[in-house]
Design an enzyme around this catalytic site. Structure first.
Site, short mmCIF file in Angstrom:
data_model
loop_
_atom_site.label_atom_id
_atom_site.label_comp_id
_atom_site.label_asym_id
_atom_site.label_seq_id
_atom_site.Cartn_x
_atom_site.Cartn_y
_atom_site.Cartn_z
N HIS A 48 -19.85 13.66 -27.00
CA HIS A 48 -19.34 13.00 -28.05
C HIS A 48 -19.20 11.61 -27.40
O HIS A 48 -19.54 10.28 -28.56
CB HIS A 48 -18.71 13.40 -29.16
N TYR A 69 0.45 -1.11 0.20
CA TYR A 69 0.17 -0.64 -0.05
C TYR A 69 1.26 1.05 -0.45
O TYR A 69 0.17 2.26 -0.69
CB TYR A 69 -0.87 0.46 1.46
N PHE A 79 -6.97 20.11 -25.25
CA PHE A 79 -7.67 18.24 -24.97
C PHE A 79 -8.86 18.52 -24.43
O PHE A 79 -9.64 19.32 -23.77
CB PHE A 79 -7.08 17.10 -24.21
N ASP A 80 -9.47 18.06 -25.13
CA ASP A 80 -11.10 17.95 -24.63
C ASP A 80 -11.28 17.24 -23.01
O ASP A 80 -12.35 18.17 -22.18
CB ASP A 80 -12.02 17.11 -25.35
N ALA A 123 0.60 13.34 -23.14
CA ALA A 123 0.34 12.46 -23.07
C ALA A 123 1.76 11.73 -24.41
O ALA A 123 1.57 10.49 -24.64
CB ALA A 123 -1.43 12.15 -23.89
N LYS A 181 -0.77 6.27 -23.34
CA LYS A 181 -0.40 6.61 -25.19
C LYS A 181 1.22 6.54 -24.92
O LYS A 181 1.62 5.02 -24.89
CB LYS A 181 -0.33 8.53 -25.19
N ASP A 212 1.09 19.23 -20.92
CA ASP A 212 0.67 18.39 -21.04
C ASP A 212 0.98 16.75 -21.93
O ASP A 212 0.95 17.29 -23.53
CB ASP A 212 -1.03 18.35 -21.71
C1 LIG Z 1 -5.52 11.37 -23.90
C2 LIG Z 1 -4.96 12.65 -23.36
C3 LIG Z 1 -5.58 13.32 -21.70
C4 LIG Z 1 -6.67 12.46 -21.19
O1 LIG Z 1 -5.84 10.79 -21.01
P1 LIG Z 1 -6.87 10.15 -19.95
O2 LIG Z 1 -5.40 8.92 -19.76
O3 LIG Z 1 -7.52 9.77 -21.15
O4 LIG Z 1 -7.51 9.97 -18.75
C5 LIG Z 1 -5.35 14.60 -21.99
N1 LIG Z 1 -4.18 15.15 -22.61
C6 LIG Z 1 -4.26 14.24 -23.81
C7 LIG Z 1 -3.65 15.45 -24.73
C8 LIG Z 1 -4.51 13.56 -24.09
O5 LIG Z 1 -4.35 12.59 -25.27
#
Ligand SMILES: *Cc1c(COP(=O)(O)O)cnc(C)c1O
Length: 459
Positions: A450, A72, A124-125, A217, A258, A215
């Site tokens: 979406h 843990y 990103f969304d 990813a 990713k 951000d």
């Molecule tokens: C996928 C993604 C996110 C969100 O990540 P999740 O793992 O889907 O919650 C944020 N920003 C970017 C650029 C992404 O590609």
């Protein structure tokens, strides 16, 4: 003869996939209310819905899974991940989270207040969702070239420094908690940000005393583009490039689904102990204890290895070559796609592909459904459905481009699969004049519609 390029791995385990008939697909998509998210995965032959969490782990990663430490508190897996994050990105403070949006939730709980503005490059969304949910505003400062698919620019993810400066001048410092730079920029076509731009954004931010968060990813794909396209980086390793990139950031959020090449997971890392202490409270509340935060020990172990593999040039060449293998076939057939090609996906420009379908009838969704019917390939709409409604007027927000995104999972499909995708789209392109109508919305959620929207076909 020059030996052709080939992948730097071979396949040890396979997963069968089902090739359906058009008649089966017509039934399934009707039952799914013409929303590709509602399909079962066994109703899809080649799944290019997303490159998120859909990649194939390596034998080294699976071996790391077996040595995961499920304690843990204070597990060795956490320290494996913490060491890797420090080594690659230079950040001392790490909070594991269950995925990227969780990192946003935890960090924004500390930083974003009602009435704030958060400038960035096509957020990103989920990032935008977490900002707007807190009654703050995301301001897009991406360069104009990003939205013109007919012009070439090597770094279409770049931030327009004049646009950014205007935001920094127009609002008091207290109202701008951070600048978010997305590497690579997903929403505008998987486009990279140059090192020079990262450096200049940081300089500008420093003069106004505003922190910069990446951000992250697809940070490794971004580094690969810097190596390929930016002067002075051809001889630097990907890991050296990543280290310089993150020297211009105060913190990072990451979806490790990713470039982490794992199926679930994420992280939040930063330089400031003050941010870390504040974020720790939310991490414990929303995610889990500080040394696992929503991940199992084995997942953290696999991620530590995945981050290492993703920052090797051979892997990135294989990965991005496959994306370009698809994109180049489409370009040769005259199909309008976002150029230059991005790192993780090919973005087909739906309005130029299907000029007869009105935007009000969701043209990119129409193309996505047609490709599914034609070839059993699932892509995703990045257009008006994704853009949601204006939070004030509740009118549709029409983005400057309507895309069908074909995202390629990492190390998952062969180029034969890619040939099927290309042939399916080329067939559609040849009979595009016969596709004249799209959809109306039957029901939709108030935010991020979406994922769950139900559609009705217009005849
Ligand atoms: C996928 C993604 C996110 C969100 O990540 P999740 O793992 O889907 O919650 C944020 N920003 C970017 C650029 C992404 O590609």
């Amino acid at each position: 003869m020059k030996l052709p390029f080939a992948e730097n791995y071979r396949i040890k385990m396979v997963e069968p996939i089902y090739r359906s008939t058009r008649e089966e697909r017509e039934n399934w998509i009707r039952q799914a209310d013409y929303n590709l998210f509602n399909l079962r995965s066994n109703q899809v032959y080649i799944d290019l819905l997303t490159d998120s969490g859909t990649g194939a782990m390596s034998d080294r990663q699976w071996a790391a899974v077996m040595t995961g430490d499920e304690s843990y508190a204070g597990s060795s897996s956490f320290f494996n991940l913490k060491d890797r994050v420090k080594q690659l990105f230079g950040f001392d403070y790490l909070l594991p989270v269950h995925q990227g949006r969780a990192a946003e939730n935890v960090l924004f709980s500390v930083l974003v207040k009602e009435g704030n503005v958060v400038p960035g490059n096509s957020h990103f969304d989920t990032t935008k969702g977490h900002i707007e949910f807190r009654k703050a505003q995301a301001i897009d400062c991406t360069i104009d070239e990003a939205f013109d698919t007919t012009v070439y620019h090597p770094f279409k993810g770049n931030i327009d420094l004049n646009k950014l400066q205007l935001v920094l001048e127009s609002y008091p410092k207290e109202q701008i908690p951070m600048i978010i730079v997305t590497v690579t920029c997903n929403s505008s076509g998987g486009q990279p940000v140059s090192m020079n731009n990262l450096r200049q954004v940081k300089q500008l931010a420093d003069t106004y005393g505003i922190p910069v968060v990446f951000d992250s990813a697809r940070f490794a794909e971004n580094a690969w583009f810097i190596q390929q396209r930016e002067e002075g980086y051809a001889d630097k390793s990907i890991k050296e490039i990543v280290a310089e990139m993150y020297s211009y950031a105060d913190g990072m959020t990451m979806s490790s689904k990713k470039d982490g090449i794992v199926n679930i997971g994420g992280l939040l890392a930063m330089r400031s102990k003050e941010w870390f202490d504040q974020a720790s409270v939310y991490n414990i509340m929303y995610e889990g204890f500080l040394t696992y935060g929503g991940m199992s020990g084995r997942d953290m172990n696999a991620l530590a290895v995945g981050l290492d593999e993703a920052t090797e040039a051979d892997y990135l060449e294989a990965r991005i070559s496959q994306v370009h293998y698809l994109g180049n076939q489409l370009i040769e057939a005259g199909i309008p796609v976002q150029q230059p090609l991005g790192g993780h996906a090919v973005f087909v420009e739906a309005r130029r592909f299907l000029p007869a379908v009105p935007r009000e009838e969701y043209v990119a969704q129409t193309l996505a459904v047609e490709l599914y019917l034609e070839a059993g390939v699932r892509g995703v709409e990045v257009g008006t459905l994704l853009a949601d409604r204006d939070p004030v007027t509740h009118e549709n927000r029409y983005p400057s481009t309507e895309y069908l995104r074909l995202a390629i999972p990492r190390r998952t499909y062969t180029n034969n699969h890619i040939d099927v995708v290309a042939a399916g789209l080329i067939n559609l392109y040849e009979r595009r004049d016969q596709i004249t109508h799209g959809f109306t919305i039957e029901h939709e959620a108030p935010i991020m519609r979406h994922f769950t929207v139900g559609l009705k076909k217009i005849d």
